[in-house]
Write an enzyme that holds these catalytic residues in place. Structure first.
Site, mmCIF file in Angstrom:
data_model
loop_
_atom_site.group_PDB
_atom_site.id
_atom_site.type_symbol
_atom_site.label_atom_id
_atom_site.label_comp_id
_atom_site.label_asym_id
_atom_site.label_seq_id
_atom_site.Cartn_x
_atom_site.Cartn_y
_atom_site.Cartn_z
ATOM 1 N N LYS A 54 0.894 -1.217 -0.038
ATOM 2 C CA LYS A 54 -0.081 -0.041 0.058
ATOM 3 C C LYS A 54 0.892 1.369 -0.118
ATOM 4 C CE LYS A 54 -3.842 -2.369 1.935
ATOM 5 N NZ LYS A 54 -4.423 -3.030 3.495
ATOM 6 N N GLN A 98 -4.686 -1.879 9.682
ATOM 7 C CA GLN A 98 -4.695 -3.269 9.111
ATOM 8 C C GLN A 98 -5.281 -4.153 10.025
ATOM 9 O OE1 GLN A 98 -3.501 -3.851 5.990
ATOM 10 N NE2 GLN A 98 -4.080 -5.911 6.310
ATOM 11 N N ASP A 121 -11.512 2.402 4.192
ATOM 12 C CA ASP A 121 -11.964 0.849 4.169
ATOM 13 C C ASP A 121 -13.285 0.563 4.142
ATOM 14 O OD1 ASP A 121 -9.779 -1.102 4.474
ATOM 15 O OD2 ASP A 121 -9.185 -0.617 6.476
HETATM 16 N N1 GUN Z 1 -6.860 -7.087 6.072
HETATM 17 C C1 GUN Z 1 -7.325 -7.884 4.996
HETATM 18 N N2 GUN Z 1 -7.979 -7.078 4.134
HETATM 19 C C2 GUN Z 1 -8.087 -5.771 4.627
HETATM 20 C C3 GUN Z 1 -8.551 -4.529 4.322
HETATM 21 O O1 GUN Z 1 -9.029 -4.541 3.073
HETATM 22 N N3 GUN Z 1 -8.531 -3.601 5.257
HETATM 23 C C4 GUN Z 1 -7.904 -3.483 6.405
HETATM 24 N N4 GUN Z 1 -7.661 -2.605 7.061
HETATM 25 N N5 GUN Z 1 -7.277 -4.733 6.831
HETATM 26 C C5 GUN Z 1 -7.440 -5.770 6.105
#
Ligand code: GUN
Length: 296
Positions: A54, A98, A121
């Site tokens: 990211k 995350q 998100d």
């Molecule tokens: N863990 C797995 N996929 C995601 C996501 O799309 N966002 C976040 N914050 N954590 C994740």
């Protein structure tokens, strides 16, 4: 099977990222730099890979990026304080914590603490409600949004089709079902989960299968109707001595078993994964425009 399509998420995401890069440059000329903060608690190897990816993508597109890595024993109040600081930061338009967090932390409280206007998100209750109400000012969770983009890009008709979503998570299953049944999808949706009785029979009805349960190669040939479209959201690490990394990545679908039967399928890796990051960048751009009152 007369025609078989390998759905190339890498290629589609590259195209989307290129468009975003151009828009970011346009915003820069107006003095706006979209910013994303990504918070990682602990040292989960898969999460480290996602977070780094990211950050790298932000840099490539010209976004401001903040990566905050906290020790595994971080306390709830410390993490809340980080979220509050990011809520108040003018440089940060998108905040992502995350998931999964270490078990001692209350993830729901953390998600609720994020300013919904920065919740790229789409996990905050306000954004979940907006998705349910089909209010386009909200943020849609990145993975299901990416799956819809793939279907759209390959002109896969969803209207009136039987779609089966496997898994009911807040991150994928639930928003995916809402998108498929809503104005965008117009599909008839069934959600299969751990308490479903006749799982194979239900999946076999599907014109479109979205597998998002997190079990390696769960969907196999006997579950798939001829000509079905399969979107495989799973990314599982399976021990593999023959691989230099000690593991290989598999999806929730047994790709080799079903590829003769389906009309289109996403590979793992290279299918849904890259789309999730592209949608995150898209949401960050949207957040920046909304927060900066930018209209083009
Ligand atoms: N863990 C797995 N996929 C995601 C996501 O799309 N966002 C976040 N914050 N954590 C994740």
């Amino acid at each position: 099977m007369s025609q078989f399509t390998l759905i190339d998420g890498k290629a589609v995401s590259a195209k989307i990222l290129l468009d975003i890069k151009q828009e970011v440059a346009q915003l820069a000329s107006k003095g706006i730099t979209p910013g994303l903060a990504v918070v990682l608690v602990g040292e989960d190897p898969a999460s480290q890979v996602y977070v780094n990816s990211k950050e790298r993508t932000c840099t490539e597109l010209g976004l401001y990026s903040e990566k905050i890595v906290l020790p595994v024993d971080t306390q709830q109040q410390e993490l809340l304080a980080v979220v509050h600081r990011l809520n108040a930061s003018n440089k940060v338009h998108g905040i992502l914590v995350q998931s999964p967090l270490p078990a001692h932390l209350n993830e729901e409280e953390i998600v609720r603490a994020i300013n919904p206007n920065k919740d790229v998100d789409g996990f905050h209750p306000e954004n979940v409600a907006k998705l349910t109400m089909e209010d386009s000012t909200g943020f849609v969770a990145c993975t299901p949004a990416g799956c819809m983009e793939l279907l759209k890009h390959y002109n896969i008709e969803t209207e009136g089709k039987e779609a089966v979503v496997i898994g009911r998570s807040l991150i994928v299953g639930k928003p995916m079902a809402l998108l498929l049944m809503g104005k965008q999808g117009q599909a008839t949706v069934t959600v299969v989960h751990s308490r479903t009785k006749n799982t194979s029979e239900v999946i076999k009805r599907a014109d479109i299968i979205i597998a998002a349960l997190g079990k390696s190669e769960f969907v196999t040939a006997k579950d798939v109707k001829d000509g079905a479209v399969i979107i495989d959201v799973g990314i599982n690490r399976v021990e593999d001595e023959s691989n230099p990394r000690g593991y290989r990545l598999t999806g929730d679908v047994d790709f080799n078993a079903v590829k003769e039967q389906c009309s289109a399928i996403t590979p793992v890796p290279g299918g849904v994964g890259p789309m999730t990051i592209a949608m995150l960048m898209k949401n960050t751009l949207k957040a920046a425009k909304q927060l900066e009152n930018y209209t083009d």
